[in-house]
Motif scaffolding. Structure first.
Motif, PDB file in Angstrom:
ATOM      1  N   TRP A  52     -13.301  16.353  -2.657  1.00  0.00           N
ATOM      2  CA  TRP A  52     -12.976  17.787  -2.573  1.00  0.00           C
ATOM      3  C   TRP A  52     -11.682  18.026  -1.785  1.00  0.00           C
ATOM      4  O   TRP A  52     -11.422  19.158  -1.389  1.00  0.00           O
ATOM      5  CB  TRP A  52     -14.137  18.539  -1.906  1.00  0.00           C
ATOM      6  N   GLY A  53     -10.932  16.963  -1.531  1.00  0.00           N
ATOM      7  CA  GLY A  53      -9.727  17.107  -0.716  1.00  0.00           C
ATOM      8  C   GLY A  53     -10.044  17.534   0.699  1.00  0.00           C
ATOM      9  O   GLY A  53      -9.257  18.248   1.340  1.00  0.00           O
ATOM     10  N   SER A  54     -11.183  17.100   1.203  1.00  0.00           N
ATOM     11  CA  SER A  54     -11.647  17.550   2.532  1.00  0.00           C
ATOM     12  C   SER A  54     -10.684  17.119   3.628  1.00  0.00           C
ATOM     13  O   SER A  54     -10.224  15.976   3.665  1.00  0.00           O
ATOM     14  CB  SER A  54     -13.035  16.971   2.823  1.00  0.00           C
ATOM     15  N   ARG A  55     -10.409  18.025   4.517  1.00  0.00           N
ATOM     16  CA  ARG A  55      -9.557  17.741   5.671  1.00  0.00           C
ATOM     17  C   ARG A  55     -10.430  17.196   6.792  1.00  0.00           C
ATOM     18  O   ARG A  55     -11.469  17.752   7.124  1.00  0.00           O
ATOM     19  CB  ARG A  55      -8.877  19.037   6.107  1.00  0.00           C
ATOM     20  N   GLU A  56      -9.971  16.086   7.401  1.00  0.00           N
ATOM     21  CA  GLU A  56     -10.717  15.515   8.533  1.00  0.00           C
ATOM     22  C   GLU A  56     -10.387  16.306   9.792  1.00  0.00           C
ATOM     23  O   GLU A  56      -9.223  16.560  10.100  1.00  0.00           O
ATOM     24  CB  GLU A  56     -10.330  14.047   8.735  1.00  0.00           C
ATOM     25  N   GLU A  57     -11.416  16.727  10.504  1.00  0.00           N
ATOM     26  CA  GLU A  57     -11.220  17.417  11.777  1.00  0.00           C
ATOM     27  C   GLU A  57     -12.133  16.769  12.815  1.00  0.00           C
ATOM     28  O   GLU A  57     -13.308  16.511  12.533  1.00  0.00           O
ATOM     29  CB  GLU A  57     -11.528  18.919  11.635  1.00  0.00           C
ATOM     30  N   ALA A  58     -11.577  16.514  14.000  1.00  0.00           N
ATOM     31  CA  ALA A  58     -12.346  15.905  15.099  1.00  0.00           C
ATOM     32  C   ALA A  58     -12.488  16.921  16.220  1.00  0.00           C
ATOM     33  O   ALA A  58     -11.554  17.686  16.503  1.00  0.00           O
ATOM     34  CB  ALA A  58     -11.644  14.651  15.604  1.00  0.00           C
ATOM     35  N   TYR A  59     -13.637  16.930  16.850  1.00  0.00           N
ATOM     36  CA  TYR A  59     -13.917  17.939  17.863  1.00  0.00           C
ATOM     37  C   TYR A  59     -14.449  17.310  19.144  1.00  0.00           C
ATOM     38  O   TYR A  59     -14.772  16.116  19.192  1.00  0.00           O
ATOM     39  CB  TYR A  59     -14.951  18.939  17.323  1.00  0.00           C
ATOM     40  N   ARG A  94     -24.700  17.196  -4.038  1.00  0.00           N
ATOM     41  CA  ARG A  94     -25.987  16.549  -4.302  1.00  0.00           C
ATOM     42  C   ARG A  94     -25.865  15.547  -5.436  1.00  0.00           C
ATOM     43  O   ARG A  94     -26.426  14.442  -5.377  1.00  0.00           O
ATOM     44  CB  ARG A  94     -27.044  17.606  -4.613  1.00  0.00           C
ATOM     45  N   ALA A  95     -25.098  15.899  -6.463  1.00  0.00           N
ATOM     46  CA  ALA A  95     -24.896  14.959  -7.568  1.00  0.00           C
ATOM     47  C   ALA A  95     -24.130  13.722  -7.085  1.00  0.00           C
ATOM     48  O   ALA A  95     -24.412  12.594  -7.524  1.00  0.00           O
ATOM     49  CB  ALA A  95     -24.139  15.650  -8.698  1.00  0.00           C
ATOM     50  N   ALA A  96     -23.177  13.925  -6.191  1.00  0.00           N
ATOM     51  CA  ALA A  96     -22.404  12.798  -5.664  1.00  0.00           C
ATOM     52  C   ALA A  96     -23.302  11.853  -4.864  1.00  0.00           C
ATOM     53  O   ALA A  96     -23.190  10.625  -4.967  1.00  0.00           O
ATOM     54  CB  ALA A  96     -21.264  13.322  -4.785  1.00  0.00           C
ATOM     55  N   VAL A  97     -24.190  12.424  -4.076  1.00  0.00           N
ATOM     56  CA  VAL A  97     -25.125  11.591  -3.317  1.00  0.00           C
ATOM     57  C   VAL A  97     -26.049  10.826  -4.261  1.00  0.00           C
ATOM     58  O   VAL A  97     -26.320   9.629  -4.059  1.00  0.00           O
ATOM     59  CB  VAL A  97     -25.941  12.458  -2.338  1.00  0.00           C
ATOM     60  N   ASP A  98     -26.508  11.506  -5.303  1.00  0.00           N
ATOM     61  CA  ASP A  98     -27.379  10.833  -6.276  1.00  0.00           C
ATOM     62  C   ASP A  98     -26.668   9.638  -6.911  1.00  0.00           C
ATOM     63  O   ASP A  98     -27.261   8.560  -7.080  1.00  0.00           O
ATOM     64  CB  ASP A  98     -27.812  11.818  -7.368  1.00  0.00           C
ATOM     65  N   TYR A  99     -25.411   9.831  -7.277  1.00  0.00           N
ATOM     66  CA  TYR A  99     -24.661   8.745  -7.919  1.00  0.00           C
ATOM     67  C   TYR A  99     -24.412   7.610  -6.923  1.00  0.00           C
ATOM     68  O   TYR A  99     -24.547   6.426  -7.265  1.00  0.00           O
ATOM     69  CB  TYR A  99     -23.339   9.302  -8.459  1.00  0.00           C
ATOM     70  N   PHE A 100     -24.065   7.977  -5.705  1.00  0.00           N
ATOM     71  CA  PHE A 100     -23.808   6.962  -4.670  1.00  0.00           C
ATOM     72  C   PHE A 100     -25.062   6.126  -4.408  1.00  0.00           C
ATOM     73  O   PHE A 100     -25.001   4.883  -4.383  1.00  0.00           O
ATOM     74  CB  PHE A 100     -23.349   7.656  -3.393  1.00  0.00           C
ATOM     75  N   THR A 101     -26.184   6.777  -4.226  1.00  0.00           N
ATOM     76  CA  THR A 101     -27.409   6.025  -3.935  1.00  0.00           C
ATOM     77  C   THR A 101     -27.857   5.200  -5.143  1.00  0.00           C
ATOM     78  O   THR A 101     -28.474   4.144  -4.984  1.00  0.00           O
ATOM     79  CB  THR A 101     -28.544   6.971  -3.490  1.00  0.00           C
ATOM     80  N   LEU A 102     -27.518   5.668  -6.347  1.00  0.00           N
ATOM     81  CA  LEU A 102     -27.813   4.866  -7.541  1.00  0.00           C
ATOM     82  C   LEU A 102     -26.971   3.593  -7.538  1.00  0.00           C
ATOM     83  O   LEU A 102     -27.493   2.490  -7.782  1.00  0.00           O
ATOM     84  CB  LEU A 102     -27.517   5.692  -8.808  1.00  0.00           C
ATOM     85  N   ALA A 106     -18.443   4.226  -3.164  1.00  0.00           N
ATOM     86  CA  ALA A 106     -17.922   5.548  -2.805  1.00  0.00           C
ATOM     87  C   ALA A 106     -16.656   5.885  -3.590  1.00  0.00           C
ATOM     88  O   ALA A 106     -16.435   7.039  -3.969  1.00  0.00           O
ATOM     89  CB  ALA A 106     -17.656   5.604  -1.304  1.00  0.00           C
ATOM     90  N   ARG A 107     -15.839   4.862  -3.827  1.00  0.00           N
ATOM     91  CA  ARG A 107     -14.618   5.105  -4.622  1.00  0.00           C
ATOM     92  C   ARG A 107     -14.963   5.529  -6.043  1.00  0.00           C
ATOM     93  O   ARG A 107     -14.292   6.371  -6.629  1.00  0.00           O
ATOM     94  CB  ARG A 107     -13.748   3.839  -4.626  1.00  0.00           C
ATOM     95  N   GLN A 108     -16.016   4.932  -6.587  1.00  0.00           N
ATOM     96  CA  GLN A 108     -16.446   5.352  -7.928  1.00  0.00           C
ATOM     97  C   GLN A 108     -16.929   6.801  -7.905  1.00  0.00           C
ATOM     98  O   GLN A 108     -16.664   7.580  -8.825  1.00  0.00           O
ATOM     99  CB  GLN A 108     -17.575   4.444  -8.421  1.00  0.00           C
ATOM    100  N   VAL A 109     -17.640   7.162  -6.856  1.00  0.00           N
ATOM    101  CA  VAL A 109     -18.141   8.540  -6.736  1.00  0.00           C
ATOM    102  C   VAL A 109     -16.976   9.516  -6.618  1.00  0.00           C
ATOM    103  O   VAL A 109     -16.958  10.570  -7.282  1.00  0.00           O
ATOM    104  CB  VAL A 109     -19.067   8.666  -5.514  1.00  0.00           C
ATOM    105  N   ALA A 110     -16.001   9.171  -5.793  1.00  0.00           N
ATOM    106  CA  ALA A 110     -14.869  10.080  -5.568  1.00  0.00           C
ATOM    107  C   ALA A 110     -14.029  10.259  -6.826  1.00  0.00           C
ATOM    108  O   ALA A 110     -13.438  11.324  -7.046  1.00  0.00           O
ATOM    109  CB  ALA A 110     -14.008   9.551  -4.424  1.00  0.00           C
ATOM    110  N   ALA A 111     -13.991   9.200  -7.645  1.00  0.00           N
ATOM    111  CA  ALA A 111     -13.145   9.247  -8.851  1.00  0.00           C
ATOM    112  C   ALA A 111     -13.838   9.886 -10.036  1.00  0.00           C
ATOM    113  O   ALA A 111     -13.217  10.159 -11.063  1.00  0.00           O
ATOM    114  CB  ALA A 111     -12.714   7.826  -9.213  1.00  0.00           C
ATOM    115  N   ARG A 112     -15.114  10.129  -9.913  1.00  0.00           N
ATOM    116  CA  ARG A 112     -15.882  10.628 -11.062  1.00  0.00           C
ATOM    117  C   ARG A 112     -15.539  12.073 -11.390  1.00  0.00           C
ATOM    118  O   ARG A 112     -15.386  12.896 -10.510  1.00  0.00           O
ATOM    119  CB  ARG A 112     -17.383  10.534 -10.758  1.00  0.00           C
TER     120      ARG A 112
END
Length: 293
Positions: free
Chosen positions: A44-51, A178-186, A287-293
């Motif tokens: 999702w192009g998420s920005r990393e933020e540390a707190y 949720r779909a991404a988690v399902d694919y990753f755990t698969l 995870a790379r497969q999930v991100a590229a899907r």
């Protein structure tokens, strides 16, 4: 079920207070797991933020009323010289192991209860022109009646992916997550099932939030082995947008998050694939497969 002795052999250092230290293969697995989740967040192009480790108590009114039994406060001694002298002249620590506190300074900070709270606090007052996706990791603190290594801890690492946007944007994000988690755990052969869940409110029978979550489920957990929640998908509607004056399209923003307890992933991975690192799946490749899907 994986025995604590097996976990100790691969790097678990367990403190009965509910805290885990990691070294060796287990620490390497934790690093790989977090890298994998960050890679999924990139979808999702998420920005990393540390707190920081704490949040202002003034920003957590609702949380403190809802979960007082889980909160850990950051406290210190009143710095007056006489008060500090009374402390050092006393036992400092009593025979039970409790610190013999003298007068304390006002408590204004709370140790992080959930990583995403920092995101809402940091983005307070923003007027969003588009959906914003943030990923962040923090050490979280939750008091419990009992603790179990890697399954239920006082302190644990939480990786979150947070979406701030319209109702449609946050709902869509959560479905995709949720779909991404399902694919990753698969891909890593770690079977999980999504189940509705409620937060552990104090006196739930009296708490309107508990009743609302039962009527309209807004929290679902990815459960491994029938009892261990590896992550949760949470739809907050405009609760945090209103509380922190974050707007999208001129109205309070909706928010949603997906949260992962890293230690629980370690437990599940070892339980499923065994304590030999040679049998562990390649988390980053999956995870790379999930991100590229």
């Amino acid at each position: 079920m994986t025995a604590p002795t097996d976990l100790a052999r691969i790097g678990l250092r367990w403190d009965p207070s509910g805290q885990a230290g990691l070294t060796g293969p287990l620490l390497a697995l934790a690093d790989d797991c977090d890298r994998a989740l960050r890679t999924i967040a990139s979808r999702w192009g998420s920005r990393e933020e540390a707190y920081a480790a704490t949040l202002p108590a003034s920003s957590l009114h609702g949380h403190l009323r809802s979960f007082p039994h889980q909160v850990t406060f950051a406290t210190s001694l009143d710095p007056a010289d006489a008060n500090l002298g009374d402390f050092t002249d006393g036992p400092v620590v009593d025979p039970s192991g409790a610190v013999a506190l003298t007068r304390t300074a006002p408590v204004t900070a709370v140790l992080t209860p959930a990583a995403c709270h920092h995101v809402y606090h940091a983005h307070q007052g923003e007027q969003l022109l588009a959906a914003v996706h943030v990923t962040t990791r923090n050490t979280c603190f939750r008091r419990e009646s009992s603790y179990e290594p890697l399954r239920r801890q006082w302190t644990f690492a939480m990786r979150e992916i947070v979406c701030l946007g319209t109702a449609e944007e946050t709902t869509s994000f959560l479905a995709q997550a949720r779909a991404a988690v399902d694919y990753f755990t698969l891909l890593i052969d770690l079977p999980t099932d999504w189940t509705p869940a409620t937060d552990p409110f104090f006196r739930p029978e009296r708490h309107p939030g508990h009743l609302l979550q039962r009527i309209q489920p807004v929290k679902h957990e990815a459960v491994y082995g029938g009892s261990l929640a590896l992550g949760s998908a949470n739809l907050h509607h405009d609760h945090f947008g209103s509380a922190y004056a974050i707007t999208r399209d001129g109205v309070p923003a909706d928010t949603a998050c997906i949260a992962f307890g890293l230690e629980r992933w370690l437990y599940a991975l070892v339980d499923r694939h065994g304590p030999d690192p040679g049998g562990w799946p390649d988390l980053l490749a999956a995870a790379r497969q999930v991100a590229a899907r």
